[in-house]
Write a protein that holds these residues in place. Structure first.
Motif, PDB file in Angstrom:
ATOM      1  N   ALA A 174       2.530   9.066  17.040  1.00 24.08           N
ATOM      2  CA  ALA A 174       2.300   9.724  15.130  1.00 24.08           C
ATOM      3  C   ALA A 174       2.409   8.746  14.483  1.00 24.08           C
ATOM      4  N   GLY A 175       2.992   8.316  14.774  1.00 25.67           N
ATOM      5  CA  GLY A 175       3.385   6.717  13.315  1.00 25.67           C
ATOM      6  C   GLY A 175       1.643   5.973  13.298  1.00 25.67           C
ATOM      7  N   LEU A 176       1.758   5.650  14.651  1.00 27.76           N
ATOM      8  CA  LEU A 176       0.012   5.268  14.533  1.00 27.76           C
ATOM      9  C   LEU A 176      -1.212   5.872  14.454  1.00 27.76           C
ATOM     10  N   MET A 177      -0.790   6.788  14.589  1.00 35.55           N
ATOM     11  CA  MET A 177      -2.567   8.078  13.985  1.00 35.55           C
ATOM     12  C   MET A 177      -1.890   8.113  12.576  1.00 35.55           C
ATOM     13  N   ARG A 178      -0.490   8.102  11.995  1.00 34.74           N
ATOM     14  CA  ARG A 178      -0.788   8.146  10.494  1.00 34.74           C
ATOM     15  C   ARG A 178      -1.077   7.152   9.777  1.00 34.74           C
ATOM     16  N   VAL A 179      -0.765   5.924  10.799  1.00 38.13           N
ATOM     17  CA  VAL A 179      -2.482   4.487   9.792  1.00 38.13           C
ATOM     18  C   VAL A 179      -3.010   5.167   9.307  1.00 38.13           C
ATOM     19  N   ASN A 180      -3.292   5.222  11.004  1.00 41.28           N
ATOM     20  CA  ASN A 180      -5.260   5.175  10.679  1.00 41.28           C
ATOM     21  C   ASN A 180      -5.646   6.515   9.884  1.00 41.28           C
ATOM     22  N   HIS A 181      -4.872   8.079  10.033  1.00 46.34           N
ATOM     23  CA  HIS A 181      -5.265   8.848   9.118  1.00 46.34           C
ATOM     24  C   HIS A 181      -5.335   8.546   6.936  1.00 46.34           C
ATOM     25  N   VAL A 182      -4.188   7.405   7.220  1.00 47.44           N
ATOM     26  CA  VAL A 182      -4.415   6.876   6.300  1.00 47.44           C
ATOM     27  C   VAL A 182      -5.394   5.631   5.458  1.00 47.44           C
ATOM     28  N   GLY A 183      -5.526   5.246   7.215  1.00 47.31           N
ATOM     29  CA  GLY A 183      -7.077   4.487   6.631  1.00 47.31           C
ATOM     30  C   GLY A 183      -7.832   4.940   6.062  1.00 47.31           C
ATOM     31  N   GLU A 184      -8.096   5.887   7.037  1.00 43.55           N
ATOM     32  CA  GLU A 184      -9.684   6.935   7.094  1.00 43.55           C
ATOM     33  C   GLU A 184      -9.841   7.996   5.393  1.00 43.55           C
ATOM     34  N   ILE A 185      -8.788   8.248   4.712  1.00 40.45           N
ATOM     35  CA  ILE A 185      -8.006   8.578   3.368  1.00 40.45           C
ATOM     36  C   ILE A 185      -9.007   7.189   2.489  1.00 40.45           C
ATOM     37  N   CYS A 186      -8.336   6.241   3.138  1.00 45.20           N
ATOM     38  CA  CYS A 186      -9.340   4.558   1.857  1.00 45.20           C
ATOM     39  C   CYS A 186     -10.580   5.108   2.195  1.00 45.20           C
ATOM     40  N   ALA A 216      -5.975   7.223  -4.773  1.00 44.34           N
ATOM     41  CA  ALA A 216      -6.621   7.195  -5.976  1.00 44.34           C
ATOM     42  C   ALA A 216      -6.411   5.273  -6.060  1.00 44.34           C
ATOM     43  N   GLY A 217      -5.558   4.496  -5.001  1.00 48.19           N
ATOM     44  CA  GLY A 217      -5.858   2.749  -5.652  1.00 48.19           C
ATOM     45  C   GLY A 217      -7.056   3.123  -4.371  1.00 48.19           C
ATOM     46  N   ALA A 218      -7.627   3.264  -3.686  1.00 44.94           N
ATOM     47  CA  ALA A 218      -8.609   2.656  -2.800  1.00 44.94           C
ATOM     48  C   ALA A 218      -9.614   2.858  -3.850  1.00 44.94           C
ATOM     49  N   TYR A 219      -9.759   4.374  -4.700  1.00 40.45           N
ATOM     50  CA  TYR A 219     -11.180   4.479  -5.409  1.00 40.45           C
ATOM     51  C   TYR A 219     -11.044   3.334  -6.160  1.00 40.45           C
ATOM     52  N   THR A 220      -9.993   3.223  -7.057  1.00 41.16           N
ATOM     53  CA  THR A 220      -9.916   1.887  -7.415  1.00 41.16           C
ATOM     54  C   THR A 220     -11.026   0.911  -7.023  1.00 41.16           C
ATOM     55  N   CYS A 221     -10.072   0.586  -5.749  1.00 39.63           N
ATOM     56  CA  CYS A 221     -10.853  -1.034  -5.842  1.00 39.63           C
ATOM     57  C   CYS A 221     -12.284  -0.856  -5.653  1.00 39.63           C
ATOM     58  N   GLY A 222     -12.916   0.248  -4.965  1.00 39.73           N
ATOM     59  CA  GLY A 222     -14.246   0.887  -4.836  1.00 39.73           C
ATOM     60  C   GLY A 222     -14.914   0.982  -5.944  1.00 39.73           C
ATOM     61  N   MET A 273      -7.334 -13.010   1.035  1.00 37.64           N
ATOM     62  CA  MET A 273      -5.919 -12.123   1.739  1.00 37.64           C
ATOM     63  C   MET A 273      -5.370 -11.110   1.009  1.00 37.64           C
ATOM     64  N   VAL A 274      -5.372 -10.621  -0.311  1.00 40.14           N
ATOM     65  CA  VAL A 274      -5.120  -9.931  -1.204  1.00 40.14           C
ATOM     66  C   VAL A 274      -5.489  -8.757  -0.239  1.00 40.14           C
ATOM     67  N   MET A 275      -6.397  -8.458   0.690  1.00 47.46           N
ATOM     68  CA  MET A 275      -6.847  -7.512   0.970  1.00 47.46           C
ATOM     69  C   MET A 275      -5.947  -7.449   2.295  1.00 47.46           C
ATOM     70  N   LYS A 276      -5.380  -8.228   2.936  1.00 45.36           N
ATOM     71  CA  LYS A 276      -4.897  -8.170   4.197  1.00 45.36           C
ATOM     72  C   LYS A 276      -3.367  -8.043   3.650  1.00 45.36           C
ATOM     73  N   LEU A 277      -3.244  -8.018   2.250  1.00 50.99           N
ATOM     74  CA  LEU A 277      -1.813  -7.747   1.732  1.00 50.99           C
ATOM     75  C   LEU A 277      -0.587  -6.177   1.373  1.00 50.99           C
ATOM     76  N   MET A 278      -2.110  -6.328   1.094  1.00 49.84           N
ATOM     77  CA  MET A 278      -2.325  -4.326   0.567  1.00 49.84           C
ATOM     78  C   MET A 278      -2.380  -3.716   1.893  1.00 49.84           C
ATOM     79  N   ALA A 279      -3.149  -3.994   2.625  1.00 46.31           N
ATOM     80  CA  ALA A 279      -3.174  -3.194   3.716  1.00 46.31           C
ATOM     81  C   ALA A 279      -1.851  -3.722   4.953  1.00 46.31           C
ATOM     82  N   LYS A 280      -1.849  -4.197   4.878  1.00 49.02           N
ATOM     83  CA  LYS A 280       0.142  -4.881   5.308  1.00 49.02           C
ATOM     84  C   LYS A 280       1.497  -3.924   5.189  1.00 49.02           C
ATOM     85  N   VAL A 281       0.861  -3.734   3.466  1.00 48.98           N
ATOM     86  CA  VAL A 281       1.879  -2.059   3.041  1.00 48.98           C
ATOM     87  C   VAL A 281       1.330  -1.423   3.279  1.00 48.98           C
ATOM     88  N   MET A 282       0.634  -0.893   3.020  1.00 51.58           N
ATOM     89  CA  MET A 282      -0.186   0.637   3.394  1.00 51.58           C
ATOM     90  C   MET A 282       0.278   0.971   4.601  1.00 51.58           C
TER      91      MET A 282
END
Length: 209
Positions: free
Chosen positions: A48-60, A115-121, A193-202
């Motif tokens: 569930a933890g892994l799938m929640r991470v994947n779900h957030v990735g799809e939100i982004c 909101a954060g991902a939309y801003t990046c986009g 590198m910034v993208m990787k750092l943001m992904a790690k936090v997420m």
């Protein structure tokens, strides 16, 4: 499209995305898994933890593709980004369904992730189509690696989650290749590198919350 119409449509998509109203246009990959061993409570929690991470990735992904397609500069790029966005919505629906099967929940921070991902986009799109497509290529490259890691980390007999993640991985590779074919430029190393750092936090946060 008039700006006001675009804003209304974007707001409507954002509401549907963060409120778990996404619908899949393709069959649910886990539907083909007819048998699997029962998961222990600890295994269910990990899956569930892994799938929640994947779900957030799809939100982004929804936010990124929505923003980048809305502010792209050519019809060809817009069409490709919108096509990828549709397949990413499939992923969003699939991961939400799997979380329900595991008696778990989506991230409580979904509006913030969106909101954060939309801003990046928007920022990526404003840099021009080549840079925006390069951002897609690098994003999908990192996501593909992330999903490959999940395939290794999922419980060995969680075949339903595995079927979903594998189809997602295949799609992400195709999205990156399509963006590359349209003339993506190389994303600068500091941005990678910034993208990787943001992904790690997420990912570290979404696994639990």
């Amino acid at each position: 499209m008039p700006n006001i119409d675009r804003i209304v449509l974007s707001f409507d998509r954002a509401l549907r995305t963060v409120s778990a109203q996404a619908k899949s246009s393709r069959p649910y990959p886990a539907a083909t898994v007819t048998t699997e061993d029962a998961l222990s409570e600890q295994e269910k929690k990990h899956s569930a933890g892994l799938m929640r991470v994947n779900h957030v990735g799809e939100i982004c992904a929804q936010a990124l593709y929505d923003a980048q397609s809305a502010f792209s500069h050519t019809a060809e790029v817009t069409r490709q980004l919108q096509h990828s966005c549709i397949e990413e919505e499939d992923h969003l629906a699939w991961t939400a369904s799997r979380l329900k099967e595991l008696n778990s929940h989506t991230s409580f921070m979904n509006p913030l992730w969106y909101a954060g991902a939309y801003t990046c986009g928007v920022i990526a799109a404003k840099c021009g189509d080549a840079a925006s497509l390069g951002f897609v290529v690098e994003t999908e490259r990192q996501v593909e690696a992330h999903l490959a890691g999940h395939l290794k980390s999922l419980p060995a007999h969680d075949n339903r989650s595995r079927a979903i993640v594998e189809q997602m991985r295949v799609d992400e590779v195709a999205h990156g290749a399509a963006a590359q074919a349209l003339g993506a430029s190389e994303t600068p190393q500091p941005i990678k590198m910034v993208m990787k750092l943001m992904a790690k936090v997420m990912t570290s946060t979404a696994y639990y919350i």
